[in-house]
Design a protein around this motif. Structure first.
Motif, short mmCIF file in Angstrom:
data_model
loop_
_atom_site.label_atom_id
_atom_site.label_comp_id
_atom_site.label_asym_id
_atom_site.label_seq_id
_atom_site.Cartn_x
_atom_site.Cartn_y
_atom_site.Cartn_z
N VAL A 182 0.52 5.50 -8.33
CA VAL A 182 -0.53 5.21 -7.36
C VAL A 182 0.07 4.30 -6.29
N ASP A 183 0.17 4.84 -5.09
CA ASP A 183 0.73 4.08 -3.98
C ASP A 183 -0.40 3.67 -3.05
N GLN A 184 -0.41 2.46 -2.65
CA GLN A 184 -1.39 1.91 -1.72
C GLN A 184 -2.83 2.02 -2.26
N TYR A 217 -9.44 0.74 -2.02
CA TYR A 217 -10.53 -0.19 -2.29
C TYR A 217 -11.01 -0.92 -1.04
N VAL A 218 -10.15 -1.06 -0.06
CA VAL A 218 -10.52 -1.74 1.18
C VAL A 218 -11.28 -0.81 2.12
N ARG A 219 -10.83 0.47 2.19
CA ARG A 219 -11.36 1.37 3.21
C ARG A 219 -12.35 2.41 2.72
N ALA A 220 -12.38 2.68 1.44
CA ALA A 220 -13.24 3.75 0.92
C ALA A 220 -14.66 3.26 0.70
N GLU A 221 -15.55 4.22 0.57
CA GLU A 221 -16.94 3.90 0.27
C GLU A 221 -17.06 3.53 -1.21
N GLU A 222 -18.13 2.85 -1.55
CA GLU A 222 -18.34 2.36 -2.91
C GLU A 222 -18.22 3.47 -3.95
#
Length: 77
Positions: free
Chosen positions: A44-46, A51-56
């Motif tokens: 899993v990269d980045q 978690y910062v940019r995705a929706e809940e």
């Protein structure tokens, strides 16, 4: 590409687990008359970006996929 998008949709919607994808991969190896790998590596990269940019609901589903994979087998290599 169509098959890849299908897996993405199934995993995203909770209709498939990572184990299902690994099982399908092993079946494909068998169809090609190739020996299956002794193990699979999930890199899993980045993940932090997700978690910062995705929706809940996307963050939650990603965590479910990963935690479900941990139940498969953990390698402490």
């Amino acid at each position: 590409m169509k098959q890849q998008n299908g897996w993405i949709k199934l995993l995203r919607n909770g209709e498939a687990r990572l184990r299902d994808l690994l099982d399908a991969t092993e079946r494909r190896y068998k169809e090609l008359d190739r020996s299956k790998p002794p193990a699979f590596l999930l890199y899993v990269d980045q993940g932090r970006e997700l978690y910062v940019r995705a929706e809940e609901h996307q963050r939650r589903r990603f965590s479910e996929v990963i935690s479900g994979a941990l139940a498969i087998q953990v390698c402490t290599c």
